[in-house]
Design an enzyme around this catalytic site. Structure first.
Site, PDB file in Angstrom:
ATOM      1  N   VAL A  49      19.168  20.718  -9.383  1.00  0.00           N
ATOM      2  CA  VAL A  49      20.244  20.298  -8.488  1.00  0.00           C
ATOM      3  C   VAL A  49      20.477  18.772  -8.604  1.00  0.00           C
ATOM      4  CG1 VAL A  49      18.522  20.296  -6.632  1.00  0.00           C
ATOM      5  CG2 VAL A  49      20.926  20.299  -6.026  1.00  0.00           C
ATOM      6  N   PHE A  70      18.301  14.880 -10.157  1.00  0.00           N
ATOM      7  CA  PHE A  70      17.032  14.154  -9.977  1.00  0.00           C
ATOM      8  C   PHE A  70      17.108  13.278  -8.736  1.00  0.00           C
ATOM      9  CE2 PHE A  70      19.395  11.489 -13.143  1.00  0.00           C
ATOM     10  CZ  PHE A  70      19.516  10.310 -12.422  1.00  0.00           C
ATOM     11  N   ALA A  79       0.849  -1.201   0.000  1.00  0.00           N
ATOM     12  CA  ALA A  79       0.000   0.000   0.000  1.00  0.00           C
ATOM     13  C   ALA A  79       0.877   1.240   0.000  1.00  0.00           C
ATOM     14  CB  ALA A  79      -0.918  -0.019   1.216  1.00  0.00           C
ATOM     15  N   LYS A  81       9.859  -0.642 -18.927  1.00  0.00           N
ATOM     16  CA  LYS A  81       9.785   0.202 -17.733  1.00  0.00           C
ATOM     17  C   LYS A  81      11.171   0.741 -17.378  1.00  0.00           C
ATOM     18  CE  LYS A  81       8.819   2.040 -13.872  1.00  0.00           C
ATOM     19  NZ  LYS A  81       7.793   2.544 -13.049  1.00  0.00           N
ATOM     20  N   ARG A 134      16.630  25.087  -8.435  1.00  0.00           N
ATOM     21  CA  ARG A 134      15.519  24.658  -9.289  1.00  0.00           C
ATOM     22  C   ARG A 134      15.172  25.673 -10.370  1.00  0.00           C
ATOM     23  NH1 ARG A 134      14.012  19.327  -9.023  1.00  0.00           N
ATOM     24  NH2 ARG A 134      14.386  18.551  -6.936  1.00  0.00           N
ATOM     25  N   TYR A 136       3.381   4.172  -2.481  1.00  0.00           N
ATOM     26  CA  TYR A 136       3.163   5.263  -3.435  1.00  0.00           C
ATOM     27  C   TYR A 136       2.567   4.756  -4.747  1.00  0.00           C
ATOM     28  CZ  TYR A 136       5.516   8.657  -0.514  1.00  0.00           C
ATOM     29  OH  TYR A 136       5.822   9.502   0.511  1.00  0.00           O
ATOM     30  N   ARG A 153       0.664   1.939   8.419  1.00  0.00           N
ATOM     31  CA  ARG A 153       0.348   2.477   7.094  1.00  0.00           C
ATOM     32  C   ARG A 153      -1.115   2.197   6.744  1.00  0.00           C
ATOM     33  NH1 ARG A 153       4.661   2.347   2.082  1.00  0.00           N
ATOM     34  NH2 ARG A 153       4.690   4.600   2.011  1.00  0.00           N
ATOM     35  N   CYS A 210      12.795   5.943  -8.155  1.00  0.00           N
ATOM     36  CA  CYS A 210      12.917   5.111  -9.363  1.00  0.00           C
ATOM     37  C   CYS A 210      14.178   5.320 -10.193  1.00  0.00           C
ATOM     38  CB  CYS A 210      11.707   5.345 -10.251  1.00  0.00           C
ATOM     39  SG  CYS A 210      10.259   4.504  -9.624  1.00  0.00           S
ATOM     40  N   PHE A 211      14.473   6.577 -10.550  1.00  0.00           N
ATOM     41  CA  PHE A 211      15.483   6.788 -11.582  1.00  0.00           C
ATOM     42  C   PHE A 211      16.825   6.122 -11.250  1.00  0.00           C
ATOM     43  CE2 PHE A 211      13.528  10.864 -13.608  1.00  0.00           C
ATOM     44  CZ  PHE A 211      12.547  10.077 -14.167  1.00  0.00           C
ATOM     45  N   GLN A 212      17.371   6.459 -10.089  1.00  0.00           N
ATOM     46  CA  GLN A 212      18.688   5.910  -9.762  1.00  0.00           C
ATOM     47  C   GLN A 212      18.637   4.384  -9.641  1.00  0.00           C
ATOM     48  OE1 GLN A 212      21.466   7.928  -7.291  1.00  0.00           O
ATOM     49  NE2 GLN A 212      21.684   6.175  -5.941  1.00  0.00           N
ATOM     50  N   GLU A 233       4.207   0.466 -13.795  1.00  0.00           N
ATOM     51  CA  GLU A 233       3.569   1.730 -13.474  1.00  0.00           C
ATOM     52  C   GLU A 233       4.386   2.879 -14.031  1.00  0.00           C
ATOM     53  OE1 GLU A 233       0.439   2.048 -11.981  1.00  0.00           O
ATOM     54  OE2 GLU A 233       1.079   3.725 -13.212  1.00  0.00           O
TER      55      GLU A 233
HETATM   56  C1  UDX Z   1       7.023   1.173  -5.888  1.00  0.00           C
HETATM   57  C2  UDX Z   1       7.379  -0.039  -6.689  1.00  0.00           C
HETATM   58  O1  UDX Z   1       6.836  -1.133  -6.193  1.00  0.00           O
HETATM   59  C3  UDX Z   1       8.813  -0.023  -7.007  1.00  0.00           C
HETATM   60  O2  UDX Z   1       9.255  -1.158  -7.642  1.00  0.00           O
HETATM   61  C4  UDX Z   1       8.898   1.120  -7.897  1.00  0.00           C
HETATM   62  O3  UDX Z   1      10.081   1.148  -8.612  1.00  0.00           O
HETATM   63  C5  UDX Z   1       8.734   2.349  -7.056  1.00  0.00           C
HETATM   64  O4  UDX Z   1       7.548   2.341  -6.471  1.00  0.00           O
HETATM   65  P1  UDX Z   1       6.464   2.200  -3.737  1.00  0.00           P
HETATM   66  O5  UDX Z   1       5.002   1.993  -3.824  1.00  0.00           O
HETATM   67  O6  UDX Z   1       6.985   3.548  -4.058  1.00  0.00           O
HETATM   68  O7  UDX Z   1       7.202   1.141  -4.631  1.00  0.00           O
HETATM   69  O8  UDX Z   1       7.091   1.691  -2.408  1.00  0.00           O
HETATM   70  P2  UDX Z   1       6.623   1.896  -0.950  1.00  0.00           P
HETATM   71  O9  UDX Z   1       5.920   3.192  -0.817  1.00  0.00           O
HETATM   72  O10 UDX Z   1       7.801   1.579  -0.114  1.00  0.00           O
HETATM   73  O11 UDX Z   1       5.499   0.766  -0.773  1.00  0.00           O
HETATM   74  C6  UDX Z   1       5.713  -0.582  -0.693  1.00  0.00           C
HETATM   75  C7  UDX Z   1       4.811  -1.153   0.400  1.00  0.00           C
HETATM   76  O12 UDX Z   1       4.915  -2.577   0.396  1.00  0.00           O
HETATM   77  C8  UDX Z   1       5.159  -0.700   1.812  1.00  0.00           C
HETATM   78  O13 UDX Z   1       4.031  -0.112   2.398  1.00  0.00           O
HETATM   79  C9  UDX Z   1       5.564  -1.991   2.527  1.00  0.00           C
HETATM   80  O14 UDX Z   1       5.173  -2.013   3.879  1.00  0.00           O
HETATM   81  C10 UDX Z   1       4.837  -3.029   1.723  1.00  0.00           C
HETATM   82  N1  UDX Z   1       5.418  -4.366   1.805  1.00  0.00           N
HETATM   83  C11 UDX Z   1       6.728  -4.560   1.551  1.00  0.00           C
HETATM   84  C12 UDX Z   1       4.608  -5.448   2.112  1.00  0.00           C
HETATM   85  O15 UDX Z   1       3.418  -5.291   2.372  1.00  0.00           O
HETATM   86  N2  UDX Z   1       5.160  -6.702   2.121  1.00  0.00           N
HETATM   87  C13 UDX Z   1       6.474  -6.917   1.869  1.00  0.00           C
HETATM   88  O16 UDX Z   1       6.917  -8.079   1.903  1.00  0.00           O
HETATM   89  C14 UDX Z   1       7.279  -5.807   1.582  1.00  0.00           C
HETATM   90  C1  UDX Z   2       9.392   8.796 -12.473  1.00  0.00           C
HETATM   91  C2  UDX Z   2       8.795   8.647 -13.874  1.00  0.00           C
HETATM   92  O1  UDX Z   2       8.506   9.948 -14.413  1.00  0.00           O
HETATM   93  C3  UDX Z   2       7.542   7.790 -13.829  1.00  0.00           C
HETATM   94  O2  UDX Z   2       7.049   7.576 -15.142  1.00  0.00           O
HETATM   95  C4  UDX Z   2       7.898   6.456 -13.188  1.00  0.00           C
HETATM   96  O3  UDX Z   2       6.739   5.654 -13.076  1.00  0.00           O
HETATM   97  C5  UDX Z   2       8.509   6.665 -11.821  1.00  0.00           C
HETATM   98  O4  UDX Z   2       9.635   7.517 -11.914  1.00  0.00           O
HETATM   99  P1  UDX Z   2       8.855  10.293 -10.355  1.00  0.00           P
HETATM  100  O5  UDX Z   2      10.184   9.837  -9.858  1.00  0.00           O
HETATM  101  O6  UDX Z   2       7.679  10.204  -9.461  1.00  0.00           O
HETATM  102  O7  UDX Z   2       8.460   9.518 -11.688  1.00  0.00           O
HETATM  103  O8  UDX Z   2       8.973  11.846 -10.767  1.00  0.00           O
HETATM  104  P2  UDX Z   2       9.530  12.640 -12.029  1.00  0.00           P
HETATM  105  O9  UDX Z   2       8.571  13.710 -12.320  1.00  0.00           O
HETATM  106  O10 UDX Z   2       9.918  11.765 -13.124  1.00  0.00           O
HETATM  107  O11 UDX Z   2      10.828  13.366 -11.431  1.00  0.00           O
HETATM  108  C6  UDX Z   2      11.980  12.647 -11.045  1.00  0.00           C
HETATM  109  C7  UDX Z   2      13.073  13.613 -10.642  1.00  0.00           C
HETATM  110  O12 UDX Z   2      13.584  14.314 -11.762  1.00  0.00           O
HETATM  111  C8  UDX Z   2      12.644  14.682  -9.650  1.00  0.00           C
HETATM  112  O13 UDX Z   2      13.639  14.869  -8.677  1.00  0.00           O
HETATM  113  C9  UDX Z   2      12.493  15.907 -10.511  1.00  0.00           C
HETATM  114  O14 UDX Z   2      12.645  17.100  -9.788  1.00  0.00           O
HETATM  115  C10 UDX Z   2      13.600  15.701 -11.502  1.00  0.00           C
HETATM  116  N1  UDX Z   2      13.398  16.435 -12.764  1.00  0.00           N
HETATM  117  C11 UDX Z   2      12.345  16.142 -13.568  1.00  0.00           C
HETATM  118  C12 UDX Z   2      14.317  17.396 -13.166  1.00  0.00           C
HETATM  119  O15 UDX Z   2      15.294  17.676 -12.457  1.00  0.00           O
HETATM  120  N2  UDX Z   2      14.136  18.036 -14.363  1.00  0.00           N
HETATM  121  C13 UDX Z   2      13.079  17.754 -15.183  1.00  0.00           C
HETATM  122  O16 UDX Z   2      12.993  18.365 -16.250  1.00  0.00           O
HETATM  123  C14 UDX Z   2      12.166  16.770 -14.769  1.00  0.00           C
END
Ligand code: UDX
Ligand code: UDX
Length: 470
Positions: A272, A274, A12, A222, A450, A14, A41, A278-280, A163
């Site tokens: 400054v 990203f 549950a 992805k 920024r 992001y 949560r 996800c990205f890294q 996603e």
């Molecule tokens: C997601 C994706 O799943 C990840 O692969 C993607 O690249 C980034 O976003 P996100 O939803 O952002 O992850 O992660 P997080 O907010 O940490 O949520 C994961 C949830 O899973 C947590 O609430 C954690 O408690 C739960 N969890 C984790 C379980 O319920 N069971 C587990 O065994 C591990």
């Molecule tokens: C990203 C992808 O956009 C999304 O499709 C994927 O599912 C998850 O990873 P997210 O990390 O939530 O989403 O945000 P995003 O808007 O992509 O920004 C990522 C980082 O890049 C942020 O720190 C943002 O500030 C930075 N960024 C973005 C820049 O520095 N410059 C830009 O022009 C755009």
């Protein structure tokens, strides 16, 4: 094709929370159970006060208020939710491994594997398993192997449905997706499973918005999408350094190239650096995969995107130190923003963490204001970083004392030597910068990480102003 009546989502976070809320909103006839190991949560997801939802995302409260208790449920009863479901989404986190083989590079699939084992153990009827978490290519094979070992004569079909939502715009990204990608096996049961999932998204998306591929293409797409997006930011950030050296203006350059329809205008904002979950992580994962398949040139190419991003964060911190006469020791530096981008309370991999680390190392006091990130979160971000580096507890406590967090921006900037803007929150643009200037030590330094403030206006007030790429 099987008509889906009951969905379970493991995780549950992001991704799981907003995605399932939108599915429940748009498919009132489907029961959606979102489960998580973390009881706090889940309690927050069930809080009657929608301001207490565990993640901040514009529009999410409205969606939850419409669907929750109707066909959307949050609980910790994982086994029952798995048993009742025809379709199970896996949306648990897949962080970069911080131990053993592949440490610092590979994705840690521990949680995903645990989910698969639990599904295999408790399932008594056929199910479609959907990978939502970002995973290395061919993870579906691992899942299939674990699920097959169930031995209950249950058939599992694995789909990949990555996603693409971005935080801060998640609800809009889900409701008006550029595309939804569904990968599945080429077999008849694989194709039927794809149809079942297409049927769900068809409740609000057109057929043109729903792409179907084989499993491996979907998994790899992805990683590739995130790598391309991050690469654009590293490209413009690399040029921001050149702009500073040549008196070109990075926003003007971005605008000039962005009007070329082949390049496009999005994701060209110098910053400054990203951040985000996800990205890294995804690029490190891609690099690890390339090395695994003995493709060192490809691995090195993508790794450079991360190296440049680290350079950009360090460059910003160094700029602050150098400008403040080569030391920030005992100086008060105000941070406006801590989240990795605006409109979210998420701080994972936020550039602010690494800039703060550098400045604290040089003896600075950091005074933070962020509209959505809590004091506890900021302190724990720094503690986690230092713990991971093996720094001892006494030193950690000492360093943590160098960070102060405020509920009002005016308090954070009062008597500061410099202000650094780390997140592009809209409210920062509209501050009364004249009165802020008056409250600071002189010369009053302002570092815009920024590029959100107007150079001429800010300089006119009297600030000594630096903006990335200008
Ligand atoms: C997601 C994706 O799943 C990840 O692969 C993607 O690249 C980034 O976003 P996100 O939803 O952002 O992850 O992660 P997080 O907010 O940490 O949520 C994961 C949830 O899973 C947590 O609430 C954690 O408690 C739960 N969890 C984790 C379980 O319920 N069971 C587990 O065994 C591990
Ligand atoms: C990203 C992808 O956009 C999304 O499709 C994927 O599912 C998850 O990873 P997210 O990390 O939530 O989403 O945000 P995003 O808007 O992509 O920004 C990522 C980082 O890049 C942020 O720190 C943002 O500030 C930075 N960024 C973005 C820049 O520095 N410059 C830009 O022009 C755009």
């Amino acid at each position: 094709m099987k008509k889906i009546k009951n969905i379970c989502c493991l995780g549950a976070g992001y991704v799981g929370g907003p995605t399932m809320s939108v599915i429940a909103l748009k498919c009132p006839e489907i029961i959606v159970n979102v489960v998580d190991l973390n009881a706090d949560r889940i309690a927050a997801w069930n809080d009657v006060n929608l301001e207490n939802l565990p993640i901040y995302e514009p529009g999410l409260d409205e969606v939850v208020s419409k669907a929750r208790g109707r066909n959307l449920f949050f609980s910790t009863d994982i086994n029952t939710a798995i048993k009742d479901a025809d379709m199970i989404f896996i949306a648990v986190n897949t962080p970069t491994k911080n131990y053993g083989e592949g440490k610092g590079m590979a994705a840690d699939l521990k949680f995903v594997e645990l989910c698969a084992r639990q599904i295999a153990e408790v399932s008594t009827n056929d199910k479609i398993i959907v990978e939502k978490s970002t995973l290395p290519v061919r993870t579906a094979q691992t899942l299939q192997t674990i699920l097959k070992s169930n031995g209950n004569d249950v058939n599992f079909e694995v789909l990949s449905n990555p996603e693409f939502l971005a935080e801060g715009t998640a609800i809009n990204d889900l409701l008006n997706a550029d595309r939804v990608l569904i990968g599945g096996n080429k077999t008849e049961s694989g194709q039927n499973a794809i149809k079942s999932l297409v049927d769900i998204y068809s409740n609000w998306l057109s057929p043109q918005q729903i792409l179907t591929t084989n499993l491996w293409s979907s998994e790899l797409s992805k990683l590739t999408a995130n790598a391309f997006l991050a690469q654009r930011i590293s490209s413009i950030n690399a040029l921001s350094a050149l702009c500073e050296a040549t008196e070109a203006d990075v926003d003007e350059v971005a605008n000039a190239i962005g009007t070329d329809s082949r390049i496009g205008s999005k994701f060209l904002k110098a910053s400054v650096g990203f951040g985000g979950s996800c990205f890294q992580k995804d690029i490190l994962n891609l690099v690890y995969l390339c090395r695994h398949f003995n493709l060192p040139e490809v691995a090195n190419y993508w790794e450079q995107v991360i190296i440049l991003n680290d350079y950009q964060k360090h460059r910003f911190a160094k700029k602050i130190i150098n400008t403040l006469f080569n030391t920030v020791s005992d100086k008060k530096i105000a941070f406006l923003g801590w989240a990795f981008k605006k409109d979210t309370n998420d701080t994972r991999e936020s550039a602010s963490i690494y800039v703060a680390e550098r400045l604290i190392e040089d003896g600075a006091e950091i005074h933070v204001y962020d509209p959505k990130v809590s004091r506890e979160k900021i302190k724990s971000d720094m503690r986690n970083l230092w713990e991971l580096k093996g720094i001892n507890e006494d030193i950690i406590l000492h360093k943590l004392a160098q960070i102060k967090v405020y509920d009002e921006h005016s308090e954070a900037v009062k008597d500061s030597h410099a202000i650094a803007i780390l997140t592009e929150w809209d409210e920062f643009r509209n501050y009364d910068w004249i009165s802020i200037y008056k409250k600071m030590y002189k010369p009053a330094f302002l570092f815009d990480g920024r590029g959100i403030l107007n150079i001429d206006k800010i300089k006119e007030i009297g600030f000594d102003f630096y903006s990335i790429g200008k």
